[in-house]
Design a protein around this motif. Structure first.
Motif, PDB file in Angstrom:
ATOM      1  N   VAL A  22       0.837  -1.206   0.000  1.00  0.00           N
ATOM      2  CA  VAL A  22       0.000   0.000   0.000  1.00  0.00           C
ATOM      3  C   VAL A  22       0.873   1.259   0.000  1.00  0.00           C
ATOM      4  CG1 VAL A  22      -1.582   1.366   1.437  1.00  0.00           C
ATOM      5  CG2 VAL A  22      -2.069  -1.034   0.971  1.00  0.00           C
ATOM      6  N   MET A  23       1.938   1.268   0.814  1.00  0.00           N
ATOM      7  CA  MET A  23       2.830   2.437   0.840  1.00  0.00           C
ATOM      8  C   MET A  23       3.490   2.645  -0.521  1.00  0.00           C
ATOM      9  SD  MET A  23       4.591   2.453   4.637  1.00  0.00           S
ATOM     10  CE  MET A  23       5.298   0.818   4.530  1.00  0.00           C
ATOM     11  N   GLU A  24       3.857   1.579  -1.192  1.00  0.00           N
ATOM     12  CA  GLU A  24       4.454   1.685  -2.531  1.00  0.00           C
ATOM     13  C   GLU A  24       3.438   2.249  -3.529  1.00  0.00           C
ATOM     14  OE1 GLU A  24       7.740   0.871  -3.648  1.00  0.00           O
ATOM     15  OE2 GLU A  24       8.187   0.786  -1.503  1.00  0.00           O
ATOM     16  N   LYS A  25       2.187   1.774  -3.470  1.00  0.00           N
ATOM     17  CA  LYS A  25       1.138   2.279  -4.372  1.00  0.00           C
ATOM     18  C   LYS A  25       0.878   3.761  -4.129  1.00  0.00           C
ATOM     19  CE  LYS A  25      -1.859  -1.562  -5.647  1.00  0.00           C
ATOM     20  NZ  LYS A  25      -3.208  -2.119  -5.524  1.00  0.00           N
ATOM     21  N   GLU A  26       0.796   4.137  -2.850  1.00  0.00           N
ATOM     22  CA  GLU A  26       0.576   5.549  -2.535  1.00  0.00           C
ATOM     23  C   GLU A  26       1.768   6.378  -2.998  1.00  0.00           C
ATOM     24  OE1 GLU A  26      -2.527   5.143   1.220  1.00  0.00           O
ATOM     25  OE2 GLU A  26      -0.402   5.420   1.669  1.00  0.00           O
TER      26      GLU A  26
END
Length: 159
Positions: free
Chosen positions: A55-59
């Motif tokens: 999720v942090m990578e996508k954000e």
């Protein structure tokens, strides 16, 4: 002079939006400011560490799309170097003298910053040893950028 705040998610609390708006209004005679805030990624309750990282990578991807290779990015990160208000003013002043006129500040989402953002950042700073919500960090950042500009201009901060 321009400041772009790259942040994840919307500010839900009215009082916090009002605080941010107040500092942006105070900054407006000094510099242009824009806030770009793509939506948070959906996260189930009790996510695994691997899912949090995904999720942090996508954000991070959502935020990084606003940057060009030559843009100067300051990331607010728990693992960043601690800076004082005067220290932030010094950083901005030094970059201005060397020709930077557009500063990008990035604040990750509720779970923090992915490695893709950390690798891209030109500078990683910490606003405090304490932990704040990513939304609260936006308010603190707006106030600190305003304070830094007042310090740079040799103007009193408390009016």
């Amino acid at each position: 002079m321009k400041f772009t705040f790259l942040t994840i998610g919307k500010i839900k609390e009215k009082w916090m939006r009002q605080g941010i708006d107040e500092y942006l209004k105070r900054l407006s005679p000094i510099a242009k400011v824009e806030i770009l805030s793509p939506d948070e990624e959906k996260m189930p309750e009790n996510p695994s560490p691997a899912l949090k990282e995904k999720v942090m990578e996508k954000e991070g991807e959502k935020l990084l799309k606003y940057l060009k290779d030559e843009d100067f990015l300051i990331l607010l990160d728990l693992k960043g170097i601690p800076v004082t208000s005067e220290g932030l003013a010094d950083i901005l002043r030094q970059k201005m003298v060397s020709g930077t006129s557009h500063f990008f500040f990035m604040i990750g989402g509720p779970y923090g910053n992915g490695e893709n953002i950390r690798k891209r950042a030109n500078l990683k700073i910490s606003i405090s040893a304490m932990t704040f919500t990513h939304q609260m960090a936006r308010l603190i950042l707006a106030e600190q950028v305003y304070r830094a500009m007042k310090i740079i201009r040799h103007e009193p901060y408390h009016l």
